[in-house]
Design an enzyme around this catalytic site. Structure first.
Site, short mmCIF file in Angstrom:
data_model
loop_
_atom_site.label_atom_id
_atom_site.label_comp_id
_atom_site.label_asym_id
_atom_site.label_seq_id
_atom_site.Cartn_x
_atom_site.Cartn_y
_atom_site.Cartn_z
N GLY A 1 10.95 22.97 -12.46
CA GLY A 1 10.51 22.88 -13.12
C GLY A 1 9.33 24.01 -13.70
O GLY A 1 8.66 23.80 -15.05
N VAL B 1 12.19 18.36 -20.69
CA VAL B 1 10.95 16.91 -20.18
C VAL B 1 11.84 16.19 -20.76
O VAL B 1 11.15 14.98 -21.18
CB VAL B 1 10.04 17.70 -20.61
N GLY C 1 13.92 19.73 -25.46
CA GLY C 1 13.74 20.37 -23.86
C GLY C 1 14.07 19.57 -23.07
O GLY C 1 14.70 18.44 -22.79
N ASN D 1 10.00 16.15 -9.63
CA ASN D 1 8.99 16.85 -10.65
C ASN D 1 9.26 16.34 -11.78
O ASN D 1 8.70 16.94 -12.71
CB ASN D 1 9.56 18.06 -10.43
N CYS E 1 3.39 18.67 -12.97
CA CYS E 1 4.58 18.00 -12.37
C CYS E 1 4.65 18.47 -10.65
O CYS E 1 4.30 17.94 -9.49
CB CYS E 1 5.95 18.76 -12.31
N ARG F 1 -4.68 17.99 -21.25
CA ARG F 1 -5.82 17.66 -20.38
C ARG F 1 -6.50 17.98 -19.91
O ARG F 1 -7.37 16.82 -19.18
CB ARG F 1 -4.46 18.56 -18.75
N HIS G 1 9.47 18.55 -5.82
CA HIS G 1 8.62 19.46 -5.38
C HIS G 1 8.19 19.09 -4.36
O HIS G 1 8.08 17.69 -3.88
CB HIS G 1 7.67 19.39 -6.33
#
Lengths: 349, 349, 349, 349
Positions: free
Chosen positions: A180, A15, A13, A326, A149, A110, A242
């Site tokens: 992002g 990221v 991916g 980001n 991010c 998270r 960002h």
């Protein structure tokens, strides 16, 4: 420094690719295992839609992507997760149960109170949750997470405003980059010559995650900070970086010059991915700009760049603009920095 | 309706072109005189760097640009000024002294306390300043002005928030279109794949002008509203349409549903350039968007489009996003609407 | 003019939406049936991701999308197909077998030798294939097709170059708009601040289709023109409007002034969607430009705009730049114009 | 390697900045003198509108800009000129007369038959013109030039096509980056979501300069190559990197695989700014892309990236797409490489 062997979940991916990019020449973390879903079994170079100008580092291009199971990562000291949040929860728990220590970019864990949400410069002490987490969950391993991010840059700037001036309120508007949203992400027909004033679930995440990062640990869980944060998230036609405007209020007068001083303090973590200055303050009126400033600093992409520091509606309020990369500071970079800190503190390796 | 004969100062600039475009088929205002600086003496079609997809209306293409002197406009009932602010002050005063009534887009006289700064739907009563102004200045004519392109949309949205909910504070972030900077304006090398977090003098203007527009007339001058406004202006790669996020605070709780109702009230001015709804409220999460919504409404480009109406950090605060077309509602359109109102109220014609 | 009742296959896609947009006020074609795949059973307004600034015309927003079966279109005189090519072949044949006359944008049948590939201004006589087609296939109905969005503008410009100057070779480079790839189409991360020098299968299609359109009918099939066409297709960050450079060679000298004259001839089809001039020739050096010229002409988006007509490497070669609106002239517009022609010629209604 | 001391004319412009950027760490050329027009007397850091993300190298930021006169460059071995062509002619001649050897990016002397127009990999032998030039003009110094940014990539690709396959004709369409127009250059209002199909004087320059570079030296002047080149230049919204499609014809059949082989030959100049491969051939269908490929190769920005090598309308024609970085390979980079070659060949230092 003892070598750390790392595995990566979600390697193909957008990221995941950033980890490949950043870990290629890391002084002590060697990325040894790439794992994926549909790409399992293929060579990485063939499975990936590579997004960077630089070529895929040769040894990764030739590496075989393994399936996302604990056996694939045998022998690794840490597992980075760049999984999409939809599939992350179960897979990550599976790895933690099997004894792996994870650093995850996914949002699934998270906000669990016993899972640290890490920005090493801000809340290194939150790592102590890992022990409580293992105990409470009966896991042999554990999960640490890194934030969304958009929240990363914001939290890094808010921390000194809270510590030094007891900020009481934050009103934020973001202008967020296309990367992002991952790949393929935002259709060009939607964003070309346009602004989209909404990013799904983003505003809720930013407020909640910022408060958790800025909170304290008590009794094995995080007690979030209580500062109210109002936020409006927008997508703009920028590749990376960002940009955010911040308006903050304080109990007493704040002088921009003082703020500049406090933001610009060099950091003390001496870790490979920690930039000399977590925040770089620009004095020109027209900075920060994403295209010019996103790769600033001693570790490119890891510094938040701040500009336009000025009072708001009165001397007890402040306005500034901040920019953070980001997919580096806001994703892979903070995760790698977290792993570096975990190694030093003895949590891994 | 009695015909109005109009002249235009600054006819070849980006704003001037919009007048040509909007007055081409006006029911009772006929644009008879085009005036310019360096272009004086040339045919309009040759002097202008025309920016619109539609061709220059034939009769204007062939018209000769006259020099910017009162004699050029003889016989006209109203003079529109689209002059750059640097040169506007003197030329406009010259025309007013000679007996002309002006409606000016330039910033030079906007903040003079005896000069009305008009948004006809918001402060039609400010026109009464014109009499006081003539008397005080000993002019035969008078100057009315219209606001900066960024303040127009904002003031239109703030007015009902003040009237109905007594808003106490406004924090605004703008994402402004390229056409706001005129032509050639922003270099493509500066703004492509980028955001510029600064527009010279813009933030000061927006706060001051909004307060004046929202203020009241007392003793021949405007007493500005006192609501504090904090603002951050940004340039984004969008052709037309300024997007703004607004955070506002109130003395008591405000319910988004109430706000939506109050914003969406149709207007009562029955004038050709007055849209049925000055504010169009969209309920979709991802609107307004400049490329999709800037030409909305019954008079394209004259409605402000609002979306994402929601509470802010608590029930006494509100967040929303607004969009207004910066060269129509934010410039020529409001000036033409002002002239229409002046005609009805007997100030011209 | 006798009314024509129309049905639309693939109503919710990007091309389908353009039909809704263009047929809303058609003088004699009324769009009565909207058909879709996954959207069948839903209200159109809810099923569609609407891409235009204008709102969905009310009566369509409320219409129920029907399933893509012949029964859904009962009573209709013509069926427009905006289906994706992957699914078009079978569904369209099914309709034709059931007695419907189709005008299809899909590529599936375009190259069948007994299926007309129509640009009404260029090859109106190709409609005669419909009878042969019915006979050969034993269908009660028949299929007419319209070309790929890139070939339309090119063929319209090549036709007079062949007829008047016997062009012998064409070398073409395209700079194609994002909307040509549908929605979501090209990821913004791929095309922002970039050019992509490849569009899958496009180059083959353009050459083959152009030759068929420019060919003649003999014995119930099309005999393609033999002019060699070399083509390079590129994607650029433009919303609508394909720009193409054309280099052509001729047996003798060609004078640009002659070419301009021949290209600019008004057309004789007096049909509602036929623009007065199929080709508009601009004399300014810097035209055509997609953002400025794509909606030119008496039927916006239906004229091809040509500029920079000049000799190439010598007096026997020519260079020019052409622009055509890819979703109007290059898709729905040409299909509607084809239906208008079919009605006049007695093939439908 | 003997050190070379260099001076720079036009140091504050967009091209001038690239020299600063590239010479900052050069192994044997030290940039010692910065010269400018209006900026003379100021510190460079204050005089320049710096366009790069990287900060201005400290020692240059603090350097004082000197006036553009021979005395300013005393002691320097070579003078680079990044002057705008309007002013270059006279100033450069003045320096050459005073004994300086110049390498100029300006167009003023490029087409003088006794002035070499250099791409070191293509025509290193053209340097011998310098002696003839001195003699003929009675100068103590001499002028070498480097080509227009668009011709550089094209000539590098055409050279092996001429040498190996005797190419007979070239038809080229360019999609050129914004930085090619300097700063402020193209207005964002003109190019956003658009293509501009014209660049003033560019097409003439490209054809003429390519033929000169590819020509031979006879009797102290260049005899241009005679291959006919047809070209259409377009501006697209890309920051850096000119993309060009090339169609070429040959006397016999050419096989793409052969072409790929011949283009990809490593170079033999072992100079610091000479990339290992002047041409990098990509095999993916969708490359080269400016954002991804412009900084490719061993000396970033100095390699031309070629892709889509395929036959054209028949086996005796070829099509390909090429990309070159317009301000590195197309400007400062080729000039620096030329100086490196001149040093080795004993023309300077």
């Amino acid at each position: 420094m003892k070598k750390i062997r790392a595995a990566l979940l979600g390697a193909t991916g957008a990221v995941g690719q950033r980890y490949i990019n950043m870990l290629d020449r890391h002084p002590f973390i060697t990325l040894e295992v790439l794992m994926g879903g549909e790409s399992a079994g293929k060579k990485y170079g063939q499975a990936v839609h590579w997004l960077f100008p630089d070529a895929i580092p040769e040894r990764f291009a030739e590496a075989q992507v393994r399936s996302a199971r604990p056996e694939s990562a045998e022998g690794c000291d840490v597992v980075f997760s760049a999984l999409p949040s939809e599939v992350a929860r179960e897979i990550e728990q599976n790895f933690a149960r099997s004894g792996f220590t994870l650093v995850s970019e996914a949002s699934s864990h998270r906000m669990d109170p016993d899972v640290p949400l890490m920005i090493p410069e801000i809340n290194p002490d939150h790592l102590e949750l890992l022990e409580a987490q293992k105990k409470a969950r009966g896991w042999k391993g554990a999960i640490a997470t890194t934030p969304n991010c958009t929240v990363t840059g914001l939290a890094i700037v808010m921390k000194p405003l809270l510590d030094n001036f007891a900020a009481e309120k934050a009103i934020v508007t973001t202008m967020q980059a296309l990367s992002g949203a991952g790949y393929p992400g935002v259709p060009s027909l939607a964003i070309t010559e346009n602004v989209i004033p909404y990013i799904k679930n983003e505003e809720e995440k930013v407020a909640k995650e910022a408060k958790k990062i800025l909170g304290g640990v008590r009794g094995g869980v995080v007690v979030p900070h209580e500062i109210p944060i109002g936020i409006s998230c927008n997508r703009v036609p920028v590749i990376d970086g960002h940009t955010e405007t911040l308006y903050a209020e304080f109990p007493g007068a704040v002088r921009p010059a003082q703020v500049v001083k406090v933001l610009g303090v060099p950091q003390k973590l001496k870790l490979p991915t920690a930039p000399e200055r977590p925040i770089i303050v620009r004095r020109e009126n027209d900075r920060p700009q994403p295209r010019l400033d996103r790769m600033s600093g001693s570790v490119p992409g890891m510094s938040v760049v701040v500009g336009r520091v000025r009072n708001g509606i009165d001397e007890r309020s402040l306005q500034l603009t901040l920019l953070s990369h980001n997919t580096i500071r806001g994703a892979a970079g903070t995760a790698i920095l977290t792993a570096e800190l975990m190694q030093r503190e003895g949590y891994i390796g």
